[in-house]
Design a protein around this motif. Structure first.
Motif, PDB file in Angstrom:
ATOM      1  N   ASP A 344       0.870  -1.181   0.000  1.00 46.27           N
ATOM      2  CA  ASP A 344       0.000   0.000   0.000  1.00 46.27           C
ATOM      3  C   ASP A 344       0.907   1.230   0.000  1.00 46.27           C
ATOM      4  OD1 ASP A 344      -1.694   2.130   0.525  1.00 46.27           O
ATOM      5  OD2 ASP A 344      -2.823   1.090   2.086  1.00 46.27           O
ATOM      6  N   SER A 345       0.751   2.101  -0.970  1.00 50.17           N
ATOM      7  CA  SER A 345       1.656   3.247  -1.121  1.00 50.17           C
ATOM      8  C   SER A 345       1.274   4.445  -0.264  1.00 50.17           C
ATOM      9  CB  SER A 345       1.705   3.687  -2.587  1.00 50.17           C
ATOM     10  OG  SER A 345       0.433   4.169  -3.010  1.00 50.17           O
ATOM     11  N   SER A 346       0.212   4.339   0.543  1.00 53.49           N
ATOM     12  CA  SER A 346      -0.284   5.527   1.254  1.00 53.49           C
ATOM     13  C   SER A 346       0.725   6.073   2.253  1.00 53.49           C
ATOM     14  CB  SER A 346      -1.608   5.213   1.954  1.00 53.49           C
ATOM     15  OG  SER A 346      -1.451   4.150   2.884  1.00 53.49           O
ATOM     16  N   LEU A 347       1.492   5.209   2.913  1.00 50.58           N
ATOM     17  CA  LEU A 347       2.478   5.709   3.872  1.00 50.58           C
ATOM     18  C   LEU A 347       3.614   6.418   3.146  1.00 50.58           C
ATOM     19  CD1 LEU A 347       3.610   6.039   6.700  1.00 50.58           C
ATOM     20  CD2 LEU A 347       4.508   3.702   6.571  1.00 50.58           C
ATOM     21  N   ALA A 348       4.132   5.831   2.078  1.00 47.87           N
ATOM     22  CA  ALA A 348       5.208   6.472   1.325  1.00 47.87           C
ATOM     23  C   ALA A 348       4.754   7.817   0.775  1.00 47.87           C
ATOM     24  CB  ALA A 348       5.670   5.560   0.196  1.00 47.87           C
ATOM     25  N   GLU A 349       3.573   7.861   0.206  1.00 51.33           N
ATOM     26  CA  GLU A 349       3.058   9.125  -0.313  1.00 51.33           C
ATOM     27  C   GLU A 349       2.815  10.109   0.814  1.00 51.33           C
ATOM     28  OE1 GLU A 349      -0.341   8.302  -2.734  1.00 51.33           O
ATOM     29  OE2 GLU A 349       0.792   7.128  -4.203  1.00 51.33           O
ATOM     30  N   GLY A 350       2.325   9.612   1.944  1.00 53.62           N
ATOM     31  CA  GLY A 350       2.043  10.488   3.073  1.00 53.62           C
ATOM     32  C   GLY A 350       3.284  11.153   3.636  1.00 53.62           C
ATOM     33  N   CYS A 351       4.432  10.473   3.551  1.00 53.73           N
ATOM     34  CA  CYS A 351       5.672  11.067   4.056  1.00 53.73           C
ATOM     35  C   CYS A 351       5.997  12.371   3.334  1.00 53.73           C
ATOM     36  CB  CYS A 351       6.831  10.080   3.906  1.00 53.73           C
ATOM     37  SG  CYS A 351       6.752   8.677   5.044  1.00 53.73           S
ATOM     38  N   LEU A 352       5.631  12.467   2.056  1.00 56.02           N
ATOM     39  CA  LEU A 352       5.823  13.714   1.312  1.00 56.02           C
ATOM     40  C   LEU A 352       4.601  14.617   1.405  1.00 56.02           C
ATOM     41  CD1 LEU A 352       7.294  15.641  -0.521  1.00 56.02           C
ATOM     42  CD2 LEU A 352       6.705  14.187  -2.479  1.00 56.02           C
ATOM     43  N   LEU A 353       3.413  14.050   1.251  1.00 52.98           N
ATOM     44  CA  LEU A 353       2.206  14.882   1.275  1.00 52.98           C
ATOM     45  C   LEU A 353       2.024  15.570   2.623  1.00 52.98           C
ATOM     46  CD1 LEU A 353      -0.261  12.503  -0.617  1.00 52.98           C
ATOM     47  CD2 LEU A 353       0.886  14.553  -1.510  1.00 52.98           C
ATOM     48  N   GLY A 354       2.426  14.916   3.704  1.00 58.75           N
ATOM     49  CA  GLY A 354       2.337  15.556   5.014  1.00 58.75           C
ATOM     50  C   GLY A 354       3.252  16.755   5.125  1.00 58.75           C
ATOM     51  N   GLU A 355       4.438  16.675   4.520  1.00 57.92           N
ATOM     52  CA  GLU A 355       5.341  17.828   4.481  1.00 57.92           C
ATOM     53  C   GLU A 355       4.726  18.946   3.645  1.00 57.92           C
ATOM     54  OE1 GLU A 355       8.288  18.450   5.863  1.00 57.92           O
ATOM     55  OE2 GLU A 355       8.639  16.540   6.855  1.00 57.92           O
ATOM     56  N   LEU A 356       4.178  18.597   2.502  1.00 56.87           N
ATOM     57  CA  LEU A 356       3.615  19.613   1.610  1.00 56.87           C
ATOM     58  C   LEU A 356       2.369  20.259   2.213  1.00 56.87           C
ATOM     59  CD1 LEU A 356       4.059  17.816  -1.837  1.00 56.87           C
ATOM     60  CD2 LEU A 356       5.566  19.473  -0.720  1.00 56.87           C
ATOM     61  N   ALA A 357       1.666  19.527   3.088  1.00 58.94           N
ATOM     62  CA  ALA A 357       0.492  20.109   3.742  1.00 58.94           C
ATOM     63  C   ALA A 357       0.880  21.255   4.664  1.00 58.94           C
ATOM     64  CB  ALA A 357      -0.254  19.031   4.526  1.00 58.94           C
TER      65      ALA A 357
END
Length: 730
Positions: A344-357
């Motif tokens: 599931d790619s949600s954690l990997a994507e979240g590591c960047l999306l959380g920064e961008l948020a």
């Protein structure tokens, strides 16, 4: 390949660890625990980045109400639980401590006696109550008593406010309780310092509530609950106590009661097994590499935070324990690389999306994200390459669409304010923002740089990261001018940063365009990209593989051995330092160097073997005394002895990438952004390698290597790769 498969939980089992995490936000991992042998969770615990002290301690009292004194017989740890066995005469108590996915800290007791016993359990929590608006502070600000639980509000206040609600409950009916405010005393979990000496009468507590009493309503709030247990001869008597945490009062109040009605140990084991099943299976003939693969996956879940509320709207991985219990951009780039291999790619994507948020309007991405504090700082990070490597695995164009605009703003931030002289090389403005403080590289532009003042240095690492960002943006939006920007930076790196005399890439003084004479490991980073060409390979042989500079017994030190400030013993200017980069081996640096060696080997195939040797040495270094059953991951190590900085107490520090190196270079699995797949294992000379259930763009990929024979399976069928290359070393 008919070898038996590893059970990761049992494989990682050992007696010298205690870290526990639920993979969602709750964690127990004190650096130097004072009360590990005391039943309960008295040492510090965390919800996301918020620290909670003295959640609960459990006293067991005899028939007359006297506290029993236990002899501890050691600990048995797995990622899912910590088991401690204690005895008091012929009475035995086994405690299983777990931290669950729903942010609960649980102690499950099993009591065994050869004779019938009537025992009393006193579960005690000790919380601080401070004055309102005291900066900064955490304080209990409300306590409520329910039918079978007590709930208190843990209020954290700094630049922002947040309340956590902690519910305390046991699995047996509660007999009595007490809540008392007291002036501060020694907070150790001792009977003598508790309120029980006065409040515990005739084996009952008085059911009083005095948490907001006295002329000065600050101090320590004692919260205690009492339970009676009947222990039958030669039959285990079980009791569970829990502290459950939630962000709303309504959900918190029944939470602990619900938790203790379950088999918490089984619940934790099930969650951890599901997690290990969600990543590619790997083993090989090198026990250190195999063990470290699974140990790293344990560490990533230990530090995963998925609370889905500001400032953490996306799942992410925190950098470490203790002071590193934060979402930090410098390590988030590593977490993207590692967790991209999860199914599931949600954690990997979240590591960047959380920064961008949390990105500022001007494009700045904060280095630190906190729940209540506001000290963002800044770190240079390789967002572009890591985002594209993630895309190569998932093929999710929606993710690229999400990140394009904010990463464009980030690139504009660098072009606008991070390129003194406008030549396409990018500036480091203080020694901390590279994550590599206390190095001679900064003294090159300011002899007081280690005093944390403002400097300006065109950094090889900072420039590489922006170059990779330009390339990523060009791949997402080829009609824009990102490729031209990338080419401009490539030309500038080769013109200004390459020193033809030293034969090395170097930092540059933006005022004079003079190249730094100091040799650091980051000078090899360009080889991980196409910034370095074949004519630059001399740098690898002359410097990186030179035992008098970087190729130490445990390579590589962050600064060259012949650097005037070099010190292998963690000292900077004679003083032992927490984070010295002037001679220690940092897993973060080694992760970059591994990629640099692999990149250099594309120009010179003879470097493939040194690349494999380096990754092997890197992984083997991170074990206590070389013991393959005791992996670790500290911030830095001695380049001559391999000794970790144990004085820091910060194990399981996720500030590097290892899973990615193992999958890409031991098993050889290398997805391409165009959808192709290369299989190119380095010559590790292993007897066998097995990688199963890697997911590449929806397809299951397995790799099996037996000596020089190897094969690849797609969705269970032997296959020839349709694009890319297939290579193996004889």
């Amino acid at each position: 390949m008919d070898r038996p498969r590893i059970d990761p939980l049992e494989y990682l089992r050992r007696a010298d660890k205690w870290y526990l995490g639920g993979g969602k936000g709750a964690m127990y991992a004190p650096e130097f625990p004072k009360w590990l042998n005391a039943p309960g969770f008295w040492d510090e615990c965390y919800y996301a980045d918020l620290r909670l002290e003295r959640l609960f301690h459990i006293f067991v009292c005899d028939e007359d109400g006297r506290p029993l004194e236990w002899v501890c017989h050691g600990h048995d740890w797995r990622p899912d639980r910590l088991v401690t066995r204690r005895t008091c005469g012929d009475l035995e108590m086994t405690e299983t401590r777990v931290v669950t996915e729903n942010h609960s800290f649980c102690s499950a007791l099993s009591l065994f006696s050869p004779i019938a016993r009537k025992l009393h359990i006193l579960a005690w929590s000790l919380q601080e109550k401070k004055r309102p608006n005291e900066e900064p502070y955490t304080s209990i600000n409300h306590v409520s008593v329910g039918d079978q639980y007590i709930c208190f509000a843990h209020h954290a206040h700094h630049h922002r406010d947040i309340d956590l609600y902690v519910s305390l409950a046991g699995s047996a009916p509660r007999n009595s309780y007490t809540i008392n405010l007291a002036e501060p005393c020694d907070p150790a979990p001792y009977w003598q310092t508790s309120i029980f000496i006065e409040k515990w009468k005739s084996c009952l507590l008085p059911n009083d509530e005095k948490w907001d009493a006295g002329w000065n309503p600050t101090g320590q709030v004692h919260i205690a609950q009492h339970y009676s247990l009947e222990v039958q001869p030669n039959e285990p008597c079980r009791f569970t106590f829990a502290a459950a945490i939630n962000t709303t009062r309504e959900k918190a109040r029944p939470a602990a009661r619900d938790v203790v009605s379950q088999d918490v140990a089984a619940q934790s084991e099930r969650a951890w097994r599901e997690y290990f099943d969600s990543v590619p299976y790997f083993d090989c003939s090198d026990e250190h590499i195999t063990r470290y693969y699974w140990y790293r996956w344990y560490g990533l879940r230990l530090l995963t935070v998925d609370v889905q509320h500001p400032p953490f709207p996306c799942p992410c991985v925190f950098e470490g324990i203790g002071a590193f219990r934060e979402h930090i951009s410098y390590s988030a780039q590593c977490h993207i690389r590692e967790t991209s291999w999860m199914h599931d790619s949600s954690l990997a994507e979240g590591c960047l999306l959380g920064e961008l948020a949390c990105q500022h309007e001007n494009g700045f991405i904060p280095g630190h994200i906190y729940s209540v504090r506001d000290r963002p700082g800044f770190y240079h990070a390789d967002w572009g390459r890591n985002a594209m490597d993630l895309y190569a695995i998932t093929g999710r164009k929606e993710f690229l669409e999400q990140i394009y605009h904010p990463l464009s703003k980030y690139a504009a931030y660098f072009e606008r304010g991070r390129d003194m002289g406008g030549i396409g090389l990018y500036d480091v403005l203080n020694q901390g923002e590279t994550g590599q403080e206390y190095m001679s590289r900064y003294l090159f532009v300011d002899d007081k740089a280690d005093e944390w003042g403002r400097i300006c240095l065109k950094g090889v690492d900072a420039t590489l990261y922006i170059y990779e960002l330009f390339k990523a943006l060009a791949a997402i939006a080829p009609d824009e001018n990102w490729q031209q920007k990338a080419e401009r930076t490539k030309r500038a790196v080769r013109e200004y940063m390459w020193d033809p005399v030293l034969e090395m890439f170097c930092d540059v003084d933006p005022k004079t365009l003079r190249r730094s004479p100091f040799k650091s490991a980051l000078c090899f980073y360009p080889f991980s990209s196409d910034l370095a060409a074949s004519e630059h390979i001399v740098s690898i042989q002359k410097h990186l593989l030179n035992p008098d500079e970087f190729w130490t017994p445990y390579p590589v030190p962050a600064a060259s051995v012949d650097d005037p400030y070099f010190n292998a013993q963690a000292e900077w200017k004679g003083k032992r330092t927490n984070c010295p980069w002037n001679g220690r081996v940092w897993p973060m640096t080694n992760s970059h160097i591994a990629e640099a060696l692999v990149g250099a080997a594309r120009h010179d195939a003879t470097l493939r073997r040194p690349a494999a040797d380096f990754i092997r040495k890197f992984i083997h270094m991170m074990f206590y005394d070389g013991d393959p059953k005791k992996p670790n991951c500290f911030e830095h190590y001695n380049p001559f002895t391999g000794q970790a900085c144990e004085y820091r107490g910060v194990d399981d520090y996720q500030h590097s990438w290892v899973v990615d190196l193992i999958i890409r270079h031991v098993a050889g699995l290398q997805p391409q952004t165009d959808g192709g797949l290369s299989i190119d294992p380095l010559p590790f000379d292993l007897d066998w390698v097995r990688l199963e259930n890697a997911r590449i763009r929806g397809q299951r990929i397995d790799v099996q290597i037996e000596g020089s024979e190897w094969c690849v399976y797609a969705d269970g069928h032997p296959t020839a790769i349709q694009s890319g290359t297939i290579r193996g070393d004889s």
